[in-house]
Design a protein around this motif. Structure first.
Motif, short mmCIF file in Angstrom:
data_model
loop_
_atom_site.label_atom_id
_atom_site.label_comp_id
_atom_site.label_asym_id
_atom_site.label_seq_id
_atom_site.Cartn_x
_atom_site.Cartn_y
_atom_site.Cartn_z
N ARG A 1 48.50 36.42 37.81
CA ARG A 1 48.79 37.04 39.10
C ARG A 1 47.78 38.15 39.41
O ARG A 1 47.37 38.31 40.55
CB ARG A 1 50.22 37.60 39.11
N THR A 2 47.35 38.88 38.40
CA THR A 2 46.36 39.94 38.60
C THR A 2 45.07 39.37 39.15
O THR A 2 44.49 39.90 40.10
CB THR A 2 46.09 40.68 37.27
N THR A 3 44.62 38.26 38.57
CA THR A 3 43.40 37.61 39.03
C THR A 3 43.58 37.08 40.44
O THR A 3 42.67 37.18 41.28
CB THR A 3 42.99 36.48 38.07
N VAL A 4 44.75 36.52 40.73
CA VAL A 4 45.02 36.01 42.07
C VAL A 4 44.90 37.13 43.10
O VAL A 4 44.24 36.98 44.12
CB VAL A 4 46.42 35.34 42.15
N TYR A 5 45.51 38.29 42.81
CA TYR A 5 45.40 39.42 43.74
C TYR A 5 43.94 39.82 43.96
O TYR A 5 43.53 40.07 45.10
CB TYR A 5 46.18 40.63 43.21
N GLU A 6 43.17 39.87 42.88
CA GLU A 6 41.75 40.24 43.01
C GLU A 6 41.01 39.25 43.89
O GLU A 6 40.22 39.64 44.76
CB GLU A 6 41.10 40.29 41.63
N GLN A 7 41.23 37.97 43.65
CA GLN A 7 40.50 36.94 44.39
C GLN A 7 40.99 36.82 45.84
O GLN A 7 40.20 36.53 46.73
CB GLN A 7 40.61 35.59 43.67
N LEU A 8 42.28 37.04 46.07
CA LEU A 8 42.80 36.97 47.44
C LEU A 8 42.12 37.98 48.35
O LEU A 8 41.86 37.70 49.52
CB LEU A 8 44.31 37.18 47.45
N GLU A 9 41.85 39.15 47.80
CA GLU A 9 41.17 40.17 48.60
C GLU A 9 39.82 39.64 49.10
O GLU A 9 39.49 39.75 50.28
CB GLU A 9 40.97 41.45 47.79
N ARG A 10 39.07 39.04 48.22
CA ARG A 10 37.75 38.52 48.58
C ARG A 10 37.86 37.33 49.53
O ARG A 10 37.12 37.22 50.51
CB ARG A 10 36.99 38.13 47.31
N LEU A 11 38.80 36.42 49.25
CA LEU A 11 38.94 35.22 50.07
C LEU A 11 39.44 35.54 51.47
O LEU A 11 39.05 34.87 52.43
CB LEU A 11 39.86 34.22 49.38
N THR A 12 40.27 36.57 51.61
CA THR A 12 40.70 36.98 52.96
C THR A 12 39.55 37.67 53.69
O THR A 12 39.39 37.50 54.90
CB THR A 12 41.95 37.86 52.93
N GLU A 13 38.75 38.45 52.97
CA GLU A 13 37.56 39.07 53.59
C GLU A 13 36.61 38.01 54.12
O GLU A 13 36.01 38.18 55.18
CB GLU A 13 36.81 39.94 52.57
N LEU A 14 36.45 36.92 53.37
CA LEU A 14 35.56 35.83 53.78
C LEU A 14 36.15 35.01 54.92
O LEU A 14 35.44 34.24 55.56
CB LEU A 14 35.27 34.92 52.59
N GLY A 15 37.45 35.14 55.15
CA GLY A 15 38.10 34.39 56.22
C GLY A 15 38.61 33.02 55.80
O GLY A 15 39.16 32.28 56.62
N ILE A 16 38.43 32.66 54.54
CA ILE A 16 38.86 31.35 54.05
C ILE A 16 40.38 31.28 53.98
O ILE A 16 40.98 30.26 54.27
CB ILE A 16 38.25 31.08 52.65
N VAL A 17 40.98 32.39 53.61
CA VAL A 17 42.43 32.48 53.45
C VAL A 17 42.94 33.53 54.42
O VAL A 17 42.26 34.52 54.69
CB VAL A 17 42.78 32.89 51.99
N GLU A 18 44.13 33.30 54.96
CA GLU A 18 44.72 34.30 55.84
C GLU A 18 46.11 34.67 55.34
O GLU A 18 46.81 33.87 54.73
CB GLU A 18 44.77 33.83 57.28
N GLU A 19 46.47 35.93 55.60
CA GLU A 19 47.80 36.43 55.25
C GLU A 19 48.77 36.06 56.36
O GLU A 19 48.44 36.13 57.53
CB GLU A 19 47.78 37.95 55.11
#
Length: 114
Positions: free
Chosen positions: A55-73
């Motif tokens: 989960r820690t790694t997921v949180y770290e990567q989600l930040e980057r992926l949302t910045e890139l626009g690939i993933v949205e909250e």
């Protein structure tokens, strides 16, 4: 161009967009989790389970992926979920790439004699 024997393209190998995007295996498996679950809204636990990542790694990567626009909250009932951003060109390209890659791998498997 100089006479050093290397071109600009050669000196940039490993420094471009793809190595940055797929910098870690964890990021690649998290992206894969989103691509294979394209229209689902996933929570952090779902993403961790689907990508076999902490989960820690997921949180770290989600930040980057949302910045890139690939993933949205997406806010759902007071909780945050995440989904592949279907309006993002890169996210759609990754989805298509996975499909094409799987198709090609299936074609190769059909050519292999067992």
């Amino acid at each position: 161009m100089g006479t050093t024997g290397t071109t600009q393209r050669e000196t940039l190998a490993g420094e471009g967009a793809l190595p940055t995007l797929f910098k870690s295996e964890a990021r690649a498996t998290i992206i894969e989790a989103f691509v294979t679950n394209r229209n689902r809204e996933l929570n952090v636990s779902d993403i961790a389970r689907l990508s076999d990542t902490s989960r820690t790694t997921v949180y770290e990567q989600l930040e980057r992926l949302t910045e890139l626009g690939i993933v949205e909250e997406v806010e759902v009932g007071g909780t945050t979920r995440y989904t592949l951003n279907n309006d993002d060109e890169l996210a759609n390209t990754l989805y298509k790439l996975q499909g094409l890659t799987l198709h090609r791998l299936f074609e190769l498997d059909d050519d292999v004699e067992l």
